[in-house]
Design a protein around this motif. Structure first.
Motif, PDB file in Angstrom:
ATOM      1  N   LEU A 150       0.842  -1.205   0.000  1.00  0.00           N
ATOM      2  CA  LEU A 150       0.000   0.000   0.000  1.00  0.00           C
ATOM      3  C   LEU A 150       0.878   1.257   0.000  1.00  0.00           C
ATOM      4  N   ARG A 158      -2.966   5.627  -3.076  1.00  0.00           N
ATOM      5  CA  ARG A 158      -3.179   5.139  -1.707  1.00  0.00           C
ATOM      6  C   ARG A 158      -4.207   5.998  -0.976  1.00  0.00           C
ATOM      7  N   ILE A 161      -7.680   4.585  -1.546  1.00  0.00           N
ATOM      8  CA  ILE A 161      -7.851   3.316  -0.829  1.00  0.00           C
ATOM      9  C   ILE A 161      -8.076   3.572   0.664  1.00  0.00           C
ATOM     10  N   ASP A 165     -11.512   2.332   1.953  1.00  0.00           N
ATOM     11  CA  ASP A 165     -11.449   1.031   2.632  1.00  0.00           C
ATOM     12  C   ASP A 165     -11.217   1.143   4.132  1.00  0.00           C
ATOM     13  N   LEU A 189      -9.880   4.575  -7.758  1.00  0.00           N
ATOM     14  CA  LEU A 189      -9.940   3.581  -6.686  1.00  0.00           C
ATOM     15  C   LEU A 189      -9.808   2.163  -7.244  1.00  0.00           C
ATOM     16  N   ARG A 193      -6.686  -0.393  -6.492  1.00  0.00           N
ATOM     17  CA  ARG A 193      -6.802  -1.747  -5.929  1.00  0.00           C
ATOM     18  C   ARG A 193      -6.173  -2.768  -6.875  1.00  0.00           C
TER      19      ARG A 193
ATOM     20  N   GLN B  24     -16.302  -3.999  -7.943  1.00  0.00           N
ATOM     21  CA  GLN B  24     -15.682  -3.190  -6.883  1.00  0.00           C
ATOM     22  C   GLN B  24     -16.681  -2.159  -6.353  1.00  0.00           C
ATOM     23  N   ASP B  28     -18.316  -1.674  -2.589  1.00  0.00           N
ATOM     24  CA  ASP B  28     -18.312  -0.369  -1.911  1.00  0.00           C
ATOM     25  C   ASP B  28     -19.735   0.149  -1.672  1.00  0.00           C
ATOM     26  N   ILE B  60      -9.817  -5.857   0.653  1.00  0.00           N
ATOM     27  CA  ILE B  60     -10.376  -4.692   1.350  1.00  0.00           C
ATOM     28  C   ILE B  60     -10.332  -4.923   2.867  1.00  0.00           C
ATOM     29  N   VAL B  63      -6.776  -4.445   4.086  1.00  0.00           N
ATOM     30  CA  VAL B  63      -6.401  -3.023   4.125  1.00  0.00           C
ATOM     31  C   VAL B  63      -7.038  -2.357   5.351  1.00  0.00           C
TER      32      VAL B  63
END
Ligand SMILES: [Zn+2]
Lengths: 207, 88
Positions: A150, A158, A161, A165, A189, A193, B24, B28, B60, B63
């Motif tokens: 990341l 980043r 994200i 996230d 985004l 990813r 994706q 989300d 996800i 992260v």
């Protein structure tokens, strides 16, 4: 899983802007508002600042600057709107104005070019699945490997994200924080990813 | 599940291209009810899209676990500075 932040986002002109002058006298009501709405956001702000600067000292300075700025400009915050989005926009702007030059970028990217390529790739999205995608492999990874991957992304990648996230912002909220259209948020985004996945897969192949 | 069935399910469906494109956004919670229906239909019957979905979902989640917390000393410093501004 539900997004936690669905409250109304103020329009751009309600965010603190450079031409505004800080209010000298802050009302008791605003102080109460700041303590209730903004101080609990210290963890989120630090997390965002750290992922932007990739340096603990810079992150500390950036968070401190952000909170002091937010306090001085609290009168321009519209009550009932999204405090976290407002604070994050101040943080992002402070980072761009004061810190970004200092940060050693892991990769220089022409975002418009990348996004244009990605959008054309997205049209052929069916080709995006590769046989390398294995959940088990991903689950075996430790946090450090994911964190390193990341952190190695270009800052704009980043950022989206982290905002989505980790912080749970909606695309609309991210668009307001970053001053970019929602379509750009989405493509950036998704691209971010995909790059993160590639980096993790490359890591697995190397080890 | 027979080998024949699992082999057939790995064959891309007409919806797969669209499903992968919006997956994706689906994760989300940024898709319309019609798009949700398309994705959910595809995930029920297609193992390729299912794998793609699980992989993205896991990524996800991983992260999300990287969240850092504000060092206590910094939090205290900021609270004190704000308090000083409030009382001056
Ligand atoms: Zn499929």
């Amino acid at each position: 899983m539900q997004k936690t932040l669905r409250s109304k986002i103020p329009s751009y002109n309600h965010y603190p802007m450079e031409e505004l002058t800080p209010q000298q006298q802050i009302s008791a009501e605003d102080i109460q508002l700041f303590n209730k709405e903004f101080l609990p956001l210290l963890d989120s702000a630090y997390n965002f600042a750290f992922r932007l600067t990739l340096d603990e000292d810079d992150a500390k300075d950036l968070v401190q600057d952000t909170f002091l700025k937010a306090f001085r400009f609290i009168h321009s915050f519209q009550k009932g709107t999204n405090a976290k989005a407002w604070l994050f926009r101040i943080l992002k702007n402070s980072f761009i104005n004061d810190y970004r030059k200092k940060v050693k970028e892991p990769a220089k990217v022409d975002y418009q070019e990348v996004e244009a390529i990605y959008n054309s790739e997205e049209a052929e999205a069916g080709n995006n699945i590769t046989t390398d995608l294995r959940v088990e492999v991903l689950q075996d990874m430790i946090g450090d490997e994911v964190a390193n991957a990341l952190n190695s992304l270009a800052v704009d990648f980043r950022t989206v994200i982290i905002l989505c996230d980790i912080e749970g912002f909606t695309y609309e909220e991210m668009a307001k924080i970053l001053d970019i259209p929602i379509g750009t948020v989405r493509s950036r985004l998704h691209r971010a990813r995909n790059i993160l996945k590639e980096k993790l897969e490359n890591y697995v192949k190397r080890h | 599940m027979s080998t024949e069935q699992s082999r057939l399910q790995r064959k891309p469906l007409p919806e797969c291209e669209e499903c992968i494109k919006i997956l994706q956004s689906y994760l989300d919670h940024e898709t319309t009810p019609e798009e949700n229906a398309l994705v959910e239909r595809c995930l029920q019957i297609c193992s390729v899209c299912r794998e793609f979905y699980e992989y993205n979902k896991t990524l996800i989640e991983m992260v999300k676990r990287l969240r850092k917390t504000c060092p206590e000393q910094l939090a205290a410093e900021i609270r004190n500075k704000i308090l000083a501004l409030q009382t001056c």
